[in-house]
Design a protein around this motif. Structure first.
Motif, PDB file in Angstrom:
ATOM      1  N   ILE A  65      41.235 -25.659 -27.849  1.00  6.04           N
ATOM      2  CA  ILE A  65      42.564 -25.094 -28.096  1.00  6.04           C
ATOM      3  C   ILE A  65      43.451 -25.417 -26.901  1.00  6.04           C
ATOM      4  O   ILE A  65      42.966 -25.816 -25.840  1.00  6.04           O
ATOM      5  CB  ILE A  65      42.530 -23.565 -28.343  1.00  6.04           C
ATOM      6  N   ALA A  66      44.765 -25.225 -27.075  1.00  4.43           N
ATOM      7  CA  ALA A  66      45.682 -25.389 -25.947  1.00  4.43           C
ATOM      8  C   ALA A  66      45.296 -24.384 -24.868  1.00  4.43           C
ATOM      9  O   ALA A  66      44.921 -23.246 -25.173  1.00  4.43           O
ATOM     10  CB  ALA A  66      47.117 -25.169 -26.402  1.00  4.43           C
ATOM     11  N   ASP A  67      45.367 -24.793 -23.614  1.00  6.68           N
ATOM     12  CA  ASP A  67      44.876 -23.967 -22.514  1.00  6.68           C
ATOM     13  C   ASP A  67      45.826 -22.859 -22.088  1.00  6.68           C
ATOM     14  O   ASP A  67      45.390 -21.833 -21.592  1.00  6.68           O
ATOM     15  CB  ASP A  67      44.574 -24.857 -21.303  1.00  6.68           C
ATOM     16  N   THR A  68      47.122 -23.018 -22.275  1.00  8.15           N
ATOM     17  CA  THR A  68      48.084 -22.092 -21.702  1.00  8.15           C
ATOM     18  C   THR A  68      48.430 -20.946 -22.645  1.00  8.15           C
ATOM     19  O   THR A  68      48.923 -21.168 -23.752  1.00  8.15           O
ATOM     20  CB  THR A  68      49.373 -22.843 -21.309  1.00  8.15           C
ATOM     21  N   THR A  99      40.266 -21.177 -34.167  1.00 11.95           N
ATOM     22  CA  THR A  99      41.537 -21.451 -34.845  1.00 11.95           C
ATOM     23  C   THR A  99      42.726 -21.559 -33.895  1.00 11.95           C
ATOM     24  O   THR A  99      43.764 -22.097 -34.271  1.00 11.95           O
ATOM     25  CB  THR A  99      41.864 -20.339 -35.858  1.00 11.95           C
ATOM     26  N   GLY A 100      42.621 -20.984 -32.710  1.00 10.35           N
ATOM     27  CA  GLY A 100      43.739 -20.911 -31.774  1.00 10.35           C
ATOM     28  C   GLY A 100      44.640 -19.720 -32.036  1.00 10.35           C
ATOM     29  O   GLY A 100      45.557 -19.442 -31.274  1.00 10.35           O
ATOM     30  N   GLY A 109      49.612 -18.270 -32.634  1.00  4.73           N
ATOM     31  CA  GLY A 109      48.722 -18.519 -31.511  1.00  4.73           C
ATOM     32  C   GLY A 109      49.044 -19.810 -30.811  1.00  4.73           C
ATOM     33  O   GLY A 109      50.207 -20.182 -30.661  1.00  4.73           O
ATOM     34  N   VAL A 110      48.014 -20.516 -30.398  1.00  2.72           N
ATOM     35  CA  VAL A 110      48.153 -21.795 -29.698  1.00  2.72           C
ATOM     36  C   VAL A 110      47.544 -22.900 -30.557  1.00  2.72           C
ATOM     37  O   VAL A 110      46.814 -22.629 -31.502  1.00  2.72           O
ATOM     38  CB  VAL A 110      47.470 -21.752 -28.307  1.00  2.72           C
TER      39      VAL A 110
END
Length: 127
Positions: A65-68, A99-100, A109-110
């Motif tokens: 997933i995106a880290d931030t 899923t993020g 979410g991300v």
């Protein structure tokens, strides 16, 4: 009249909008790390093709997933993983790493990225 991202047709003083077709984006499978670099039940932060990603090992299944964290900017890869839920280390927001999405939701979410293991290497699909 500029229709923006939509085409338009005037019909008896009504405007009918139709989404324009866009070219399909090509994706690439990129090697991130060795599987041994992300221990089971934990996550790590990586930069993949200029994208900051958090990679998690959930009982042998790799999730990306995106880290931030969008709330406080914390690194999700440095958060605590409990099952499939990671907690942001800055303000405690929770995300489902499969899923993020924010824990308990299905649409906020991300970004999440398809990931798999090939010959002991973690591979992530990006566009």
């Amino acid at each position: 009249m500029d229709a923006g991202p939509y085409g338009w047709t005037a019909l008896h003083n009504f405007v009918i909008t139709t989404p324009l077709l866009k070219a399909t984006t090509m994706t690439k499978l990129i090697e991130v790390a060795g599987l041994d670099q992300v221990r089971t039940g934990a996550g790590s932060r990586f930069v993949v093709a200029d994208k900051e990603m958090a990679i998690f090992n959930v009982d042998g299944k790799i999730c990306a997933i995106a880290d931030t964290c969008p709330h406080a900017g914390g690194s999700l890869g440095m958060g605590k993983l409990n099952g499939t839920i990671v907690t942001c280390p800055v303000h405690g927001m929770k995300f489902d790493v499969t899923t993020g999405c924010f824990a308990g939701t299905s649409d906020f979410g991300v970004a999440a990225y398809p990931a798999k293991v090939v010959d002991g290497k973690i591979m992530v699909e990006i566009s």
